[in-house]
Design an enzyme around this catalytic site. Structure first.
Site, short mmCIF file in Angstrom:
data_model
loop_
_atom_site.label_atom_id
_atom_site.label_comp_id
_atom_site.label_asym_id
_atom_site.label_seq_id
_atom_site.Cartn_x
_atom_site.Cartn_y
_atom_site.Cartn_z
N ASP A 1 -0.66 9.29 3.01
CA ASP A 1 0.27 8.17 3.13
C ASP A 1 1.35 8.21 2.05
O ASP A 1 2.28 7.41 2.07
CB ASP A 1 -0.51 6.85 3.06
CG ASP A 1 0.29 5.65 3.55
OD1 ASP A 1 1.14 5.83 4.44
OD2 ASP A 1 0.07 4.54 3.04
N SER B 1 3.83 0.62 6.92
CA SER B 1 3.17 1.47 7.91
C SER B 1 2.65 0.63 9.06
O SER B 1 2.11 -0.47 8.84
CB SER B 1 2.01 2.23 7.26
OG SER B 1 2.47 3.02 6.18
N GLN C 1 2.98 9.32 11.60
CA GLN C 1 3.00 7.92 11.21
C GLN C 1 4.28 7.26 11.71
O GLN C 1 5.37 7.84 11.65
CB GLN C 1 2.94 7.77 9.68
CG GLN C 1 2.84 6.32 9.21
CD GLN C 1 2.72 6.23 7.69
OE1 GLN C 1 3.74 6.20 6.99
NE2 GLN C 1 1.50 6.18 7.19
#
Length: 325
Positions: A225, A255, A305
């Site tokens: 991430d 996110s 993502q």
């Protein structure tokens, strides 16, 4: 316990920062509780990667040793605050001979904040394989560390005093990982990077991990991430540093979903190259794909993502950026 192939002889182990952030307490069958969460100095909420890593860790604790995680698909429903533990409830969806599936729901103070599905497989390392080659980038040995970069910014007389204070705080932050950008070595590189749909950086866990592959997968899920969604801003000549100051390029970055595919064994405590590509941006949503390579060029993990990304004047600048790239 699944171990990494050709792992060195075991040594006395000192727990890393990442391991501390991935510790779980078993509360009941298939129910686990976080012990500590990483709250970045630049934010007031728990780092999303920390939640991903903990969820994968919880799911892994419910499968037998011959299985290895091969994919993870998840959604962030809300952010996690710093003042209460996060509970991870695992549902055993399916147990097959070669594949098993788990669903994990993360809750904080009775509120669902994250859900994911993890699939595990008995590995078949001898099966044929192919993958996209690793790009040709500067080797990590010739690049500045995160700490060296922060120190150089502090010593640079052109750095605004407000940012100098911010960098000093960041230097004292217990960051779980090392990372080195392949094309940003100066303060100007970070504040005014050239518009590009791709950014590359080397990353590894600080300290030495043991030989449990499941732990290395959870640590890399944590690290996956880092800077990924920021690639959307790089497409518009921004970076995570441009989120600091009175008129930031990045107004909002959150996110929404996160997926991973684990292709082969790796060590998260060794340098790996993270290649991030901004595939699409529109309606204040950015979609980024990542490829994580071992130092020998083996593609080990693929990441995807999507998130909410609000940029300064993003609606009016989209066509301009498209014409430049």
């Amino acid at each position: 316990m699944s171990t990494i192939e050709n792992a060195p002889a075991a040594k006395e182990h000192k727990k890393t920062i990442a391991e501390t952030m991935l510790e779980l307490e078993e509360v009941d069958k298939d129910l686990y509780q976080s012990k500590k969460l990483w709250i970045p100095v630049s934010g007031k909420k728990a780092f999303g990667g920390n939640i991903i890593g903990l969820a994968l860790r919880a799911a892994t604790m419910t499968v037998s040793n011959e299985f290895q995680a091969h994919s993870l698909h998840s959604y962030f429903l809300s952010t996690a605050g710093p003042d209460a533990p996060v509970m991870f409830h695992v549902d055993r969806i399916r147990d097959g001979n070669s594949i098993c599936t788990r669903s994990v729901t993360a809750r904080q103070q009775g509120k669902d904040i994250y859900i994911c599905t993890v699939s595990f497989q008995v590995p078949r390392p001898d099966a044929p394989n192919h993958y996209d080659p690793m790009p040709d980038v500067p080797h990590h040995s010739v690049l500045k560390t995160y700490e060296e970069s922060m120190q150089s910014y502090i010593e640079d007389s052109s750095t605004p005093k407000s940012l100098t204070r911010y960098f000093k705080v960041m230097l004292n932050e217990p960051v779980p990982h090392d990372f080195k950008f392949t094309n940003r070595q100066t303060f100007k590189d970070f504040m005014n990077p050239p518009a590009s749909k791709q950014q590359n950086f080397w990353i590894r866990c600080k300290g030495q991990l043991g030989d449990d592959l499941a732990l290395h997968q959870s640590v890399l899920a944590y690290e996956s991430d880092v800077n990924l969604l920021d690639t959307t801003a790089v497409t518009y000549g921004g970076s995570w540093l441009t989120n600091v100051g009175p008129d930031p390029i990045i107004k909002t970055i959150l996110s929404v979903d996160h997926s991973m595919w684990f292709h082969c064994p790796f060590r998260a405590d060794e340098w790996m190259l993270y290649v991030c590509d901004s595939t699409r941006y529109g309606s204040n949503r950015g979609l980024v794909f990542g490829r994580i390579y071992k130092e020998d060029g083996t593609l080990s993990v693929t990441v995807a993502q999507e998130g909410t990304v609000k940029l300064r004047n993003s609606d009016s600048s989209t066509a301009v950026v498209q014409s430049k790239l």
